[in-house]
Write an enzyme that holds these catalytic residues in place. Structure first.
Site, PDB file in Angstrom:
ATOM      1  N   ALA A 247      -7.189  -6.769  -1.155  1.00 33.40           N
ATOM      2  CA  ALA A 247      -5.977  -6.018  -1.073  1.00 33.40           C
ATOM      3  C   ALA A 247      -5.248  -6.150  -2.220  1.00 33.40           C
ATOM      4  CB  ALA A 247      -5.102  -7.182  -0.006  1.00 33.40           C
ATOM      5  N   HIS A 248      -4.002  -5.802  -2.440  1.00 30.47           N
ATOM      6  CA  HIS A 248      -3.031  -5.503  -3.775  1.00 30.47           C
ATOM      7  C   HIS A 248      -2.994  -6.937  -4.625  1.00 30.47           C
ATOM      8  CE1 HIS A 248       0.256  -8.064  -2.418  1.00 30.47           C
ATOM      9  NE2 HIS A 248       0.302  -7.458  -1.081  1.00 30.47           N
ATOM     10  N   ASN A 249      -3.093  -6.776  -5.866  1.00 30.08           N
ATOM     11  CA  ASN A 249      -3.018  -7.589  -6.851  1.00 30.08           C
ATOM     12  C   ASN A 249      -4.208  -9.065  -6.909  1.00 30.08           C
ATOM     13  OD1 ASN A 249       0.042  -7.104  -6.117  1.00 30.08           O
ATOM     14  ND2 ASN A 249      -0.420  -7.263  -8.211  1.00 30.08           N
ATOM     15  N   SER A 267      -3.504 -10.775  -3.806  1.00 28.23           N
ATOM     16  CA  SER A 267      -3.585 -11.940  -4.777  1.00 28.23           C
ATOM     17  C   SER A 267      -4.542 -13.161  -4.756  1.00 28.23           C
ATOM     18  CB  SER A 267      -1.875 -12.591  -4.600  1.00 28.23           C
ATOM     19  OG  SER A 267      -0.923 -11.626  -4.946  1.00 28.23           O
TER      20      SER A 267
END
Length: 367
Positions: A247-249, A267
């Protein structure tokens, strides 16, 4: 066997692997197979002593076996065996010799590909039919862009990187050199982030990128989302299996191994040489320390110290989890034991009540 395979003798194999040959050095094979399926014209291997009994049932012409089984060679009279330190590695080395990889084609940019005039394609790079290279893309030398692949605007790709068929690279992604991205992977799509407004889910902007280091392998149908603010990064040397979700980051460290269907929420960060086995699930903002091993189907909801193995839901030390599982196996017996003890206690209580009743009666009679 295929037309581009090579035949090789047992003597040649032993020499190539610096192994010890027992049997006929002139036995020839022209293909490789699993030990249980191999025919007399094929090479097979057994990887450890616990598998050594499989030799007796195999029809393989030559079998590569572990060195520590050398004192058992008399158990298979008439068989041709080659003893080496690492049988699987030796087997795969010979497999590549018997069936060498097909030579890389030099087709250049296909006239059936769509390449924007502002894109830069390096020397000896192949762009196959139906690939789409958008504006301001930079692709290094000796790359291969598979058919149907889309490379989004502003993406930069290093040298000798292969992107297989039907992969989608969203805009502004950075991919290093010597990488392999397999068919159908999706890199740099917008992350799964929403806020609720007036009863509706409204998508949050994701303005970050994806940055991938050198010598990274990404399996088929894996997804790596772009950062919400800042980048999603995958450091050099990491290997990601098929159908993994990042997922993102997320920030993935060097030389990680992420096995099929692992899911990393937003994250997540990892150190170096982290292993996540199949279907592991990592909650958002969790950190996995260097050399942490997350077992299959493990659910991680907090930071995990490096250098240890974890199992279970929620994740805990693998040894602790094993003790818990052993205790659970004993629960039916413990339940029976408790029921038996309850019966004994009830019986003893009845006897005690009778004694107390008798004593009370005796006391009243004496009075």
């Amino acid at each position: 066997m295929t037309a581009n395979s090579n035949r090789v003798t047992a003597g040649q194999i032993a020499e190539m692997l610096n192994g010890t040959l027992v049997g006929d050095p002139e036995v020839t094979v022209g293909w490789v197979n699993l030990i249980e399926d191999a025919e007399p014209d094929e090479l097979a291997f057994v990887g450890s002593l616990k598998e050594i009994s499989r030799i007796s049932q195999s029809r393989a012409g030559i079998v590569i076996v572990p060195t520590e089984a050398g004192d058992q060679s008399d158990s298979w009279p008439g068989r041709t065996l080659i003893f080496v330190q690492h049988p699987e590695v030796g087997f795969l080395t010979i497999a590549e010799h018997i069936r060498p990889p097909r030579p890389r084609a030099n087709v250049g940019v296909s006239p059936h590909a769509v390449v924007h005039p502002t894109a830069t394609v390096g020397a000896r790079t192949n762009v196959h039919p139906m690939a789409v290279i958008e504006r301001d893309v930079v692709i290094g030398e000796f790359c291969d862009i598979g058919p149907g692949t889309v490379i989004g605007a502003g993406t930069v790709i290093g040298d000798e990187t292969t992107i297989d068929a039907n992969a989608v690279i969203y805009p502004d992604v950075e991919i290093g050199s010597h990488c392999e991205l397999h068919a159908g992977c999706v890199i740099g799509g917008i992350g799964f982030g929403y806020r609720q407004e007036n009863g509706h889910h409204v998508r949050l902007p994701h303005v970050g990128r994806v940055r991938i280091g050198d010598d990274v392998h990404i399996g088929s149908c894996t997804i790596v989302d772009r950062g919400k603010a800042g980048d999603t990064t995958i450091d050099s040397g990491t290997r990601i299996d098929g159908q993994v979700m990042i997922a993102h980051n997320c920030r993935i460290g060097k030389h990680n191994l992420l096995i099929s269907q692992t899911g990393l929420a937003g994250s997540v960060t990892t150190g170096e040489y982290v292993v996540c086995a199949g279907q592991a699930g990592i909650a958002d903002h969790v950190h996995l320390g260097d050399h942490a091993i997350i077992g299959a189907k493990t659910g991680v909801h907090r930071d995990m110290q490096g250098g240890r193995a974890y199992l279970g839901i929620p994740a805990r030390d693998a040894a602790e989890h094993a003790r818990e599982q052993m205790a659970l196996k004993r629960l039916p017996d413990l339940r029976d034991t408790v029921k038996e003890l309850q019966k004994q206690i009830s019986g003893m209580q009845e006897q005690l009540d009778q004694l107390n009743s008798s004593d009370s009666s005796g006391t009243r009679d004496a009075a």
